[in-house]
Scaffold this motif. Structure first.
Motif, PDB file in Angstrom:
ATOM      1  N   MET A  95       1.714  -2.432 -14.842  1.00 51.07           N
ATOM      2  CA  MET A  95       2.100  -3.049 -13.576  1.00 51.07           C
ATOM      3  C   MET A  95       2.612  -2.015 -12.577  1.00 51.07           C
ATOM      4  N   ASP A  96       3.332  -1.016 -13.071  1.00 50.66           N
ATOM      5  CA  ASP A  96       3.804   0.056 -12.179  1.00 50.66           C
ATOM      6  C   ASP A  96       2.632   0.763 -11.508  1.00 50.66           C
ATOM      7  N   ILE A  97       1.610   1.094 -12.294  1.00 54.52           N
ATOM      8  CA  ILE A  97       0.452   1.790 -11.733  1.00 54.52           C
ATOM      9  C   ILE A  97      -0.267   0.914 -10.713  1.00 54.52           C
ATOM     10  N   LEU A  98      -0.437  -0.353 -11.053  1.00 54.97           N
ATOM     11  CA  LEU A  98      -1.102  -1.261 -10.116  1.00 54.97           C
ATOM     12  C   LEU A  98      -0.347  -1.336  -8.791  1.00 54.97           C
ATOM     13  N   GLU A  99       0.957  -1.519  -8.868  1.00 55.14           N
ATOM     14  CA  GLU A  99       1.758  -1.728  -7.664  1.00 55.14           C
ATOM     15  C   GLU A  99       2.009  -0.443  -6.882  1.00 55.14           C
ATOM     16  N   ASP A 100       2.160   0.679  -7.596  1.00 49.41           N
ATOM     17  CA  ASP A 100       2.548   1.933  -6.936  1.00 49.41           C
ATOM     18  C   ASP A 100       1.368   2.823  -6.558  1.00 49.41           C
ATOM     19  N   ASP A 101       0.256   2.673  -7.271  1.00 44.91           N
ATOM     20  CA  ASP A 101      -0.875   3.583  -7.055  1.00 44.91           C
ATOM     21  C   ASP A 101      -2.169   2.867  -6.681  1.00 44.91           C
ATOM     22  N   VAL A 102      -2.610   1.957  -7.533  1.00 44.05           N
ATOM     23  CA  VAL A 102      -3.943   1.364  -7.350  1.00 44.05           C
ATOM     24  C   VAL A 102      -4.038   0.595  -6.036  1.00 44.05           C
ATOM     25  N   LEU A 103      -3.156  -0.363  -5.830  1.00 44.48           N
ATOM     26  CA  LEU A 103      -3.242  -1.181  -4.617  1.00 44.48           C
ATOM     27  C   LEU A 103      -3.012  -0.372  -3.342  1.00 44.48           C
ATOM     28  N   PRO A 104      -1.986   0.499  -3.284  1.00 43.30           N
ATOM     29  CA  PRO A 104      -1.808   1.286  -2.051  1.00 43.30           C
ATOM     30  C   PRO A 104      -3.008   2.166  -1.708  1.00 43.30           C
ATOM     31  N   ILE A 105      -3.623   2.793  -2.706  1.00 43.42           N
ATOM     32  CA  ILE A 105      -4.788   3.645  -2.418  1.00 43.42           C
ATOM     33  C   ILE A 105      -5.945   2.793  -1.913  1.00 43.42           C
ATOM     34  N   TYR A 106      -6.192   1.672  -2.574  1.00 37.51           N
ATOM     35  CA  TYR A 106      -7.328   0.824  -2.176  1.00 37.51           C
ATOM     36  C   TYR A 106      -7.169   0.336  -0.737  1.00 37.51           C
ATOM     37  N   TYR A 107      -5.982  -0.138  -0.398  1.00 36.72           N
ATOM     38  CA  TYR A 107      -5.793  -0.754   0.919  1.00 36.72           C
ATOM     39  C   TYR A 107      -5.406   0.239   2.012  1.00 36.72           C
ATOM     40  N   GLN A 108      -4.734   1.322   1.664  1.00 38.52           N
ATOM     41  CA  GLN A 108      -4.190   2.215   2.689  1.00 38.52           C
ATOM     42  C   GLN A 108      -4.898   3.566   2.787  1.00 38.52           C
ATOM     43  N   ASN A 109      -5.702   3.895   1.783  1.00 40.00           N
ATOM     44  CA  ASN A 109      -6.355   5.203   1.789  1.00 40.00           C
ATOM     45  C   ASN A 109      -7.794   5.072   1.286  1.00 40.00           C
ATOM     46  N   PRO A 110      -8.665   4.410   2.077  1.00 45.34           N
ATOM     47  CA  PRO A 110     -10.040   4.183   1.625  1.00 45.34           C
ATOM     48  C   PRO A 110     -10.811   5.463   1.360  1.00 45.34           C
ATOM     49  N   ALA A 111     -10.485   6.538   2.066  1.00 45.64           N
ATOM     50  CA  ALA A 111     -11.178   7.812   1.808  1.00 45.64           C
ATOM     51  C   ALA A 111     -10.876   8.312   0.394  1.00 45.64           C
ATOM     52  N   LYS A 112      -9.610   8.189  -0.010  1.00 45.84           N
ATOM     53  CA  LYS A 112      -9.211   8.574  -1.362  1.00 45.84           C
ATOM     54  C   LYS A 112      -9.908   7.681  -2.391  1.00 45.84           C
ATOM     55  N   TRP A 113      -9.988   6.370  -2.110  1.00 45.98           N
ATOM     56  CA  TRP A 113     -10.648   5.443  -3.043  1.00 45.98           C
ATOM     57  C   TRP A 113     -12.124   5.823  -3.212  1.00 45.98           C
ATOM     58  N   PHE A 114     -12.775   6.126  -2.101  1.00 50.00           N
ATOM     59  CA  PHE A 114     -14.189   6.518  -2.179  1.00 50.00           C
ATOM     60  C   PHE A 114     -14.341   7.817  -2.959  1.00 50.00           C
ATOM     61  N   SER A 115     -13.401   8.744  -2.771  1.00 50.76           N
ATOM     62  CA  SER A 115     -13.428   9.996  -3.527  1.00 50.76           C
ATOM     63  C   SER A 115     -13.303   9.723  -5.031  1.00 50.76           C
ATOM     64  N   MET A 116     -12.450   8.764  -5.406  1.00 50.32           N
ATOM     65  CA  MET A 116     -12.295   8.431  -6.825  1.00 50.32           C
ATOM     66  C   MET A 116     -13.574   7.828  -7.390  1.00 50.32           C
TER      67      MET A 116
END
Length: 550
Positions: free
Chosen positions: A500-521
Motif C-alpha cells: 500500500m505504501d508503494i501504491l500511494e507514494d510511488d505508483v499513483l503519483p508517477i502515473y498521474y503526475q509524471n506521465p513522461a516517467k511512466w512512459f519511460s518505465m
C-alpha cells in the motif's frame, strides 16, 4: 519415419536432435481448452517458438473431453465450475489406436494431431481414451484435466507417459531426447526401461523440467497402489526401488524424474537454487540447472502498440493503451455491469488462483483498502481474475469472497473465464500488473512478462523470474518482502503495508503526475523483457543447455 513424413513440418537442420516434449497441458489457442494455467501457457509458448525457429520438436499431450472446466457464474453472480464437452474439428484423427496397460487391463488410446499450420505451433499429438471400445472408467481417464480422483490422476500419467512412448513406437519415431515438462509423464521412463534395460541408457535421452518449489506440492502416491495400477509397466515394486535407489512406501514423481534424467532444470535462477536445496540431499539425482521461463511475443503482443513503442511515440502509445483498456472494460461491463474509465489507473491481479498467490493481500487491512478505493485525487480501478482448482475449497471461497466484498464498489471487478483470451485482454488493458505471492513459492511466473510487452508496469515481490528483470523504480516497482523469520500472519501484514505504501507514494503519483516517467518505465520494462524473456530465447537454451549436453 520423420516429422516431415507425418506432419509436413520440415525442421531446420541446425536442430539435429529430435525431441519429444511431454506435458499434461498445452495452451496453444483459446479454442483448444486443454490447459489450466501457467504450465500450459509455458508449454504453449514453447511450441510456438519451436515452430517459429523450425526446431526438431514434437509435443505429446492429452485430449481433455471437458477441458479443465468452464468458469461461469451462478444466480448470485458468484463463480462456479461447470464441465462442458469440447469438440474440435481442427484436430486430425490419425486413425492410430493402441492399447495401454492400466490396472491390469488394457485401455484403448487414440491419437489426434494438431497440425503445425493450424495455430503456428510445433506438431502436437494428443491422446484420448473416450472411445466406444473402452468401459466408462477407462473413457473417463481423459475427461478432466487433473481429475480429483486419485486413481484417475494416476491413470492420466500412465496414458501420457507410457501411452506417449507407445505412440512414438506406432509412428516409427525414435526421439533423440525425451523432455518431461513436470513429473506427470514419469511412467514414460518405465516404458523406456523395458526397451533399454539400463538406467544409464535412459539418462542419455531424458531431461526434466520441475516447476514446483515446495516438497508438499510434488505429487506422490503409495508404491502398492502404483504397482496395482500398472504405473511401473512391467516392473515390480522391488525392482523399481532397486533401480532408482528408493525406499519407503511413497513414490515421489519429481524425485524419480530427477533420478531417471540426464539433466534437469528449474524455471528461474531463484527456483534453480531452491530446487537444488530441496533435492540436493538425495543420492543419484541429476544436475539441476536453471532455464528461466519465457513467453511468445508474437502471440501476446499488440502489434499496433508494439510499433508505437519502437517509434518512441509516447502520445500514440498512450492513445493505443486507452483503446486496449476500452476493449477490456467492455468485458468488465458485460460481466459485472460496471463502467470503468480509460483515463484512470487500472491495477490487475490475474493468474492461476491458489492460496499462496494471495489475491486478497491488497485488502488485508480493510479500512486502509476502503480509503484507497475512495481516493478522489488519484482514483484507482482494480480487476481480479483467475481459475482456482475446482476442488480447492479454500481458493474457491476466497475467489467468491473477493466478489462479495467488492460487489458494491464501482471501481472493483472480478472476472470469470480466465483462459488465453481473457488473459490477453487483461494484460493489454492493465496499467499495473500486481504479483504478490508468498516468497519462494513462485517458481517462475510468466504473466508479468506478457503484461510488460503490452505496456503494463509490474508491481511485484522479488520472487520467481522478477529478480532477473527488475530495476526497482526504473522498469517496475518492487514490494519489499518481510523478514523470513516472521510468522505468516506477520508477513502478510507487513507486505500488505509495504504494498500500500508503494501504491500511494510511488505508483499513483508517477502515473498521474509524471506521465513522461511512466512512459519511460513502460519502455524500460519492454527493453528488460525483450529478448531475454521471449520464448525463442528459452527454446534455443533448451537445445543448447539440455538437449545437446547430455
Amino acid at each position: 519415419m520423420t516429422i516431415t513424413d507425418i506432419t509436413g513440418y520440415t525442421p531446420n537442420t541446425s536442430y539435429s536432435k529430435l525431441v519429444a516434449y511431454f506435458s499434461m497441458e498445452f495452451a496453444i489457442d483459446q479454442s483448444l481448452k486443454i490447459y489450466s494455467g501457467g504450465l500450459g501457457f509455458l508449454s504453449g509458448s514453447h511450441l510456438r517458438s519451436a515452430y517459429e525457429l523450425k526446431q526438431n520438436l514434437i509435443g505429446i499431450g492429452m485430449l481433455w473431453k471437458y477441458g479443465y472446466y468452464d468458469q461461469v457464474r451462478d444466480k448470485t453472480n458468484n463463480m462456479e465450475p461447470i464441465f462442458i464437452q469440447k469438440d474440435y474439428s481442427f484436430l486430425e484423427d490419425t486413425g492410430i489406436v493402441f492399447s495401454v496397460p492400466v490396472h491390469n487391463g488394457l485401455v484403448k488410446v487414440k491419437a489426434f494431431l494438431l497440425r503445425p499450420e493450424t495455430f503456428g505451433s510445433a506438431p502436437l499429438f494428443l491422446l484420448g481414451t473416450d472411445l466406444e471400445e473402452n468401459d466408462y472408467v477407462s473413457r473417463s481417464i481423459t475427461h478432466r484435466l487433473y481429475d480429483p480422483n486419485e486413481t484417475t490422476r494416476i491413470a492420466q500419467s500412465i496414458i501420457l507417459g507410457i501411452g506417449g512412448g507407445l505412440l512414438l513406437e506406432q509412428l516409427n519415431i525414435t526421439p533423440d531426447i525425451y523432455h518431461m515438462n513436470e513429473g506427470h509423464a514419469v511412467p514414460l521412463n518405465f516404458y523406456l526401461y523395458s526397451k533399454f534395460k539400463n538406467l544409464d541408457e535412459i539418462k542419455k535421452r531424458m531431461v526434466f523440467t520441475t516447476h514446483t518449489p515446495e516438497l508438499a506440492g510434488n505429487e506422490e502416491h503409495d508404491f502398492a497402489l502404483l504397482k496395482e495400477m500398472s504405473f511401473f509397466y512391467h516392473l515390480q515394486e522391488h525392482e523399481v526401488k532397486f533401480i532408482l535407489g528408493l525406499d519407503g512406501d511413497k513414490f515421489n514423481y519429481t524425485l524419480a524424474a530427477l533420478k531417471f534424467s540426464g539433466k534437469a532444470n528449474g524455471v528461474s535462477k531463484l527456483h534453480g537454487e531452491v530446487a537444488r536445496k530441496m533435492w540436493g540431499g538425495y543420492s543419484n539425482i541429476c544436475e539441476i540447472i536453471s532455464i528461466t521461463n519465457a513467453q511468445n511475443r508474437n502471440y501476446w503482443k499488440d502489434s499496433a502498440f508494439d510499433e508505437l513503442i519502437k517509434a518512441n511515440d509516447e502520445e500514440g502509445a498512450d492513445v493505443r493503451k486507452k483503446e486496449m483498456k476500452s476493449l477490456l472494460f467492455k468485458e468488465v461491463a458485460n460481466q459485472t455491469g460496471k463502467i470503468f474509465r480509460e483515463d484512470l489507473i487500472t491495477i490487475v491481479w490475474a493468474r492461476r488462483f491458489a492460496a499462496y498467490k494471495r489475491a486478497d493481500l491488497i485488502m488485508y487491512h480493510w479500512e486502509r483498502f476502503l480509503q484507497f478505493l475512495r481516493e478522489t485525487d488519484m482514483p484507482v480501478q482494480i480487476i481480479w481474475a483467475g481459475k482456482p482448482y475446482p476442488e480447492d475449497v479454500d481458493a474457491n471461497k476466497m475467489f467468491n469472497q473477493i466478489i462479495d466484498k467488492t460487489r458494491s464498489f464501482a471501481n472493483c471487478a472480478v472476472l470469470t473465464g480466465y483462459e488465453l483470451g481473457l488473459s490477453a485482454l487483461l494484460k493489454k488493458g492493465a496499467d499495473v500488473w500486481l504479483n504478490n505471492p508468498k516468497m519462494y513459492r513462485e517458481a517462475s511466473g510468466t504473466s508479468g512478462m506478457t503484461a510488460v510487452m503490452n505496456g503494463a508496469v509490474n508491481l511485484s515481490l522479488p520472487d520467481g523470474w522478477v529478480p532477473e528483470f527488475a530495476v526497482d523504480g526504473e522498469n517496475c516497482f518492487i514490494i519489499q518482502p518481510a523478514a523470513d523469520e516472521l510468522s505468516q500472519a506477520e508477513r502478510d501484514a507487513q507486505e500488505n503495508s509495504n504494498l500500500m505504501d508503494i501504491l500511494e507514494d510511488d505508483v499513483l503519483p508517477i502515473y498521474y503526475q509524471n506521465p513522461a516517467k511512466w512512459f519511460s518505465m513502460i519502455q524500460k520494462g519492454i527493453e528488460g523483457v525483450l529478448p531475454k524473456f521471449e520464448s525463442s530465447r528459452m527454446a534455443i537454451e533448451y537445445y543448447e543447455k539440455m538437449y545437446n549436453s547430455i
